[in-house]
Motif scaffolding. Sequence first.
Motif, PDB file in Angstrom:
ATOM      1  N   THR A  21     -38.724  55.138 -52.897  1.00 38.59           N
ATOM      2  CA  THR A  21     -37.931  55.666 -54.013  1.00 38.59           C
ATOM      3  C   THR A  21     -36.645  56.332 -53.547  1.00 38.59           C
ATOM      4  N   TRP A  22     -36.428  56.416 -52.239  1.00 37.24           N
ATOM      5  CA  TRP A  22     -35.253  57.101 -51.701  1.00 37.24           C
ATOM      6  C   TRP A  22     -34.016  56.219 -51.807  1.00 37.24           C
ATOM      7  N   SER A  23     -32.862  56.844 -51.698  1.00 36.51           N
ATOM      8  CA  SER A  23     -31.610  56.095 -51.648  1.00 36.51           C
ATOM      9  C   SER A  23     -31.495  55.352 -50.324  1.00 36.51           C
ATOM     10  N   GLY A  24     -30.570  54.369 -50.263  1.00 37.78           N
ATOM     11  CA  GLY A  24     -30.397  53.597 -49.029  1.00 37.78           C
ATOM     12  C   GLY A  24     -30.006  54.461 -47.853  1.00 37.78           C
ATOM     13  N   GLY A  25     -29.127  55.440 -48.082  1.00 37.93           N
ATOM     14  CA  GLY A  25     -28.708  56.314 -47.003  1.00 37.93           C
ATOM     15  C   GLY A  25     -29.846  57.172 -46.484  1.00 37.93           C
ATOM     16  N   MET A  26     -30.692  57.680 -47.395  1.00 39.73           N
ATOM     17  CA  MET A  26     -31.843  58.488 -46.981  1.00 39.73           C
ATOM     18  C   MET A  26     -32.848  57.645 -46.208  1.00 39.73           C
ATOM     19  N   GLN A  27     -33.053  56.417 -46.660  1.00 38.48           N
ATOM     20  CA  GLN A  27     -33.992  55.542 -45.966  1.00 38.48           C
ATOM     21  C   GLN A  27     -33.520  55.231 -44.552  1.00 38.48           C
ATOM     22  N   ARG A  28     -32.192  55.048 -44.386  1.00 42.89           N
ATOM     23  CA  ARG A  28     -31.682  54.751 -43.050  1.00 42.89           C
ATOM     24  C   ARG A  28     -31.836  55.961 -42.134  1.00 42.89           C
ATOM     25  N   LYS A  29     -31.641  57.170 -42.676  1.00 43.40           N
ATOM     26  CA  LYS A  29     -31.882  58.378 -41.886  1.00 43.40           C
ATOM     27  C   LYS A  29     -33.356  58.462 -41.469  1.00 43.40           C
ATOM     28  N   THR A  38     -25.595  51.036 -40.057  1.00 42.99           N
ATOM     29  CA  THR A  38     -25.002  51.396 -41.354  1.00 42.99           C
ATOM     30  C   THR A  38     -24.713  50.193 -42.236  1.00 42.99           C
ATOM     31  N   THR A  39     -25.180  49.018 -41.867  1.00 46.48           N
ATOM     32  CA  THR A  39     -24.956  47.837 -42.691  1.00 46.48           C
ATOM     33  C   THR A  39     -25.554  48.038 -44.081  1.00 46.48           C
ATOM     34  N   GLY A  40     -24.761  47.790 -45.105  1.00 46.76           N
ATOM     35  CA  GLY A  40     -25.234  47.889 -46.481  1.00 46.76           C
ATOM     36  C   GLY A  40     -25.155  49.271 -47.096  1.00 46.76           C
ATOM     37  N   LEU A  41     -24.743  50.280 -46.331  1.00 50.98           N
ATOM     38  CA  LEU A  41     -24.646  51.629 -46.874  1.00 50.98           C
ATOM     39  C   LEU A  41     -23.320  51.829 -47.590  1.00 50.98           C
ATOM     40  N   ASP A  42     -23.327  52.710 -48.597  1.00 50.30           N
ATOM     41  CA  ASP A  42     -22.072  53.046 -49.258  1.00 50.30           C
ATOM     42  C   ASP A  42     -21.253  53.950 -48.334  1.00 50.30           C
ATOM     43  N   PRO A  43     -19.945  54.101 -48.597  1.00 52.57           N
ATOM     44  CA  PRO A  43     -19.077  54.848 -47.668  1.00 52.57           C
ATOM     45  C   PRO A  43     -19.548  56.261 -47.359  1.00 52.57           C
ATOM     46  N   GLN A  44     -20.029  56.999 -48.351  1.00 49.46           N
ATOM     47  CA  GLN A  44     -20.464  58.363 -48.084  1.00 49.46           C
ATOM     48  C   GLN A  44     -21.720  58.401 -47.224  1.00 49.46           C
ATOM     49  N   ALA A  45     -22.671  57.509 -47.517  1.00 45.10           N
ATOM     50  CA  ALA A  45     -23.891  57.451 -46.705  1.00 45.10           C
ATOM     51  C   ALA A  45     -23.560  57.058 -45.267  1.00 45.10           C
ATOM     52  N   ARG A  46     -22.571  56.191 -45.112  1.00 48.54           N
ATOM     53  CA  ARG A  46     -22.156  55.787 -43.767  1.00 48.54           C
ATOM     54  C   ARG A  46     -21.579  56.973 -43.009  1.00 48.54           C
ATOM     55  N   LEU A  47     -20.731  57.754 -43.672  1.00 43.18           N
ATOM     56  CA  LEU A  47     -20.153  58.931 -43.026  1.00 43.18           C
ATOM     57  C   LEU A  47     -21.229  59.938 -42.633  1.00 43.18           C
ATOM     58  N   ASP A  48     -22.216  60.137 -43.511  1.00 39.34           N
ATOM     59  CA  ASP A  48     -23.313  61.060 -43.208  1.00 39.34           C
ATOM     60  C   ASP A  48     -24.084  60.617 -41.972  1.00 39.34           C
ATOM     61  N   LEU A  49     -24.354  59.318 -41.877  1.00 38.33           N
ATOM     62  CA  LEU A  49     -25.110  58.821 -40.725  1.00 38.33           C
ATOM     63  C   LEU A  49     -24.268  58.887 -39.460  1.00 38.33           C
ATOM     64  N   TRP A  50     -22.951  58.636 -39.575  1.00 40.48           N
ATOM     65  CA  TRP A  50     -22.062  58.789 -38.425  1.00 40.48           C
ATOM     66  C   TRP A  50     -22.177  60.196 -37.855  1.00 40.48           C
ATOM     67  N   ALA A  51     -22.183  61.192 -38.741  1.00 36.10           N
ATOM     68  CA  ALA A  51     -22.255  62.585 -38.288  1.00 36.10           C
ATOM     69  C   ALA A  51     -23.541  62.833 -37.516  1.00 36.10           C
ATOM     70  N   GLU A  52     -24.650  62.294 -38.013  1.00 33.42           N
ATOM     71  CA  GLU A  52     -25.932  62.503 -37.334  1.00 33.42           C
ATOM     72  C   GLU A  52     -25.962  61.803 -35.979  1.00 33.42           C
ATOM     73  N   ILE A  53     -25.428  60.595 -35.912  1.00 28.90           N
ATOM     74  CA  ILE A  53     -25.422  59.856 -34.640  1.00 28.90           C
ATOM     75  C   ILE A  53     -24.580  60.600 -33.603  1.00 28.90           C
ATOM     76  N   GLY A  54     -23.427  61.104 -34.030  1.00 30.11           N
ATOM     77  CA  GLY A  54     -22.586  61.869 -33.115  1.00 30.11           C
ATOM     78  C   GLY A  54     -23.278  63.096 -32.571  1.00 30.11           C
ATOM     79  N   ARG A  55     -24.046  63.760 -33.407  1.00 32.60           N
ATOM     80  CA  ARG A  55     -24.769  64.966 -32.979  1.00 32.60           C
ATOM     81  C   ARG A  55     -25.830  64.653 -31.925  1.00 32.60           C
ATOM     82  N   LEU A  56     -26.453  63.487 -32.023  1.00 31.25           N
ATOM     83  CA  LEU A  56     -27.521  63.141 -31.080  1.00 31.25           C
ATOM     84  C   LEU A  56     -27.018  63.156 -29.645  1.00 31.25           C
ATOM     85  N   ALA A  57     -25.834  62.627 -29.426  1.00 34.21           N
ATOM     86  CA  ALA A  57     -25.273  62.627 -28.067  1.00 34.21           C
ATOM     87  C   ALA A  57     -24.635  63.967 -27.733  1.00 34.21           C
TER      88      ALA A  57
END
Length: 336
Positions: free
Chosen positions: A140-148, A168-187
């Motif tokens: 039931t989650w959004s695509g961005g939440m599911q990818r996280k 980030t394939t198939g994510l809307d622009p905001q969800a893509r930006l959110d995931l970018w932020a998380e990936i950057g934090r990991l490193a």
Amino acid sequence: MMYLPEPAIEAVELGKTYGRTVHALTGLSFTVQPGIVFGLLGPNGAGKSTTVRILTTLARPDRGQARVHGIDVVRQPDRVRRLIGYVSQKPGFDPVATGLENLVLQGRIHGASARDARARATSLLDRFDLSGAGRRRAGTWSGGMQRKLDVAMGLMHRPRVLFLDEPTTGLDPQARLDLWAEIGRLAREDGLTVLLTTHYLEEADHLAARLAIVDAGRVVATGTPDELKTELGGDTIRAGLARPADADRARAAIEALPGVGTVVTEGGALHARVGNGAAVLPTALAALEYAGVALASISVAQPSLDDVYLHYAGRSFDEADRLGTDASRSSEAVAA
């Protein structure tokens, strides 16, 4: 003597053929130092996913070697699997289970106790801002939440290297930006090595500390995004042709001008590498008008990753991506 850390990932002359005709990898090599986001950038069908499948022990190369923190992926796959997390292009979660249940199950599969798995799952839900939805069914989650959630599942056993295949394939622009932020934090904050495959030029430019540009199963250029763009020097003139049939005349007119390097025409567009765009542009406009070439648009810009790809592969990234989609589907069909 300078100490160089052990590479987190090494690929040496990897080759992989499906059937007799689909050459997915043709001598691919690159090295990834620990603690960075490393991008494998290339169009669909370039060989990125095949490379990741080999590095994550899901496929065997026909030739070459691959190592993760010095461990050979073919000879010691079990040891490699304990060091890595893998997030594939396709969702890996159970849509009927809750987010918390998905994470706990992943932890248990990796040998964690029920208590430790739940504590780790709770921590990751909080980190990815998913705590409020943790007890809801993941379907039931959004695509961005599911990818996280997929990324969080890849982190449950605290890997040293995380592989993200087109995350980030198939994510809307905001969800893509959110995931970018998380990936950057990991490193940046966790010191995790992240290998990211992508066919989004902007994503590679934004996230990757270093890149390997892949074309037709081989690496054609490596470096930081800024290094790769700076190495080209000069500017790029991009022209949209009002009549695509004028492509040959347009190319001939521009190639005859002084200060012009490589000229490529594809799909009604012309790309020309020039030393000084501001100086060449008026002459280029006059030459095109004299040749009877009508323009829909024309612009001058500093080099982009698209220009880098064009320089090394001899075709634009968008065109390669379009053509590579069919090749990728053929490869998947043969592999199946």
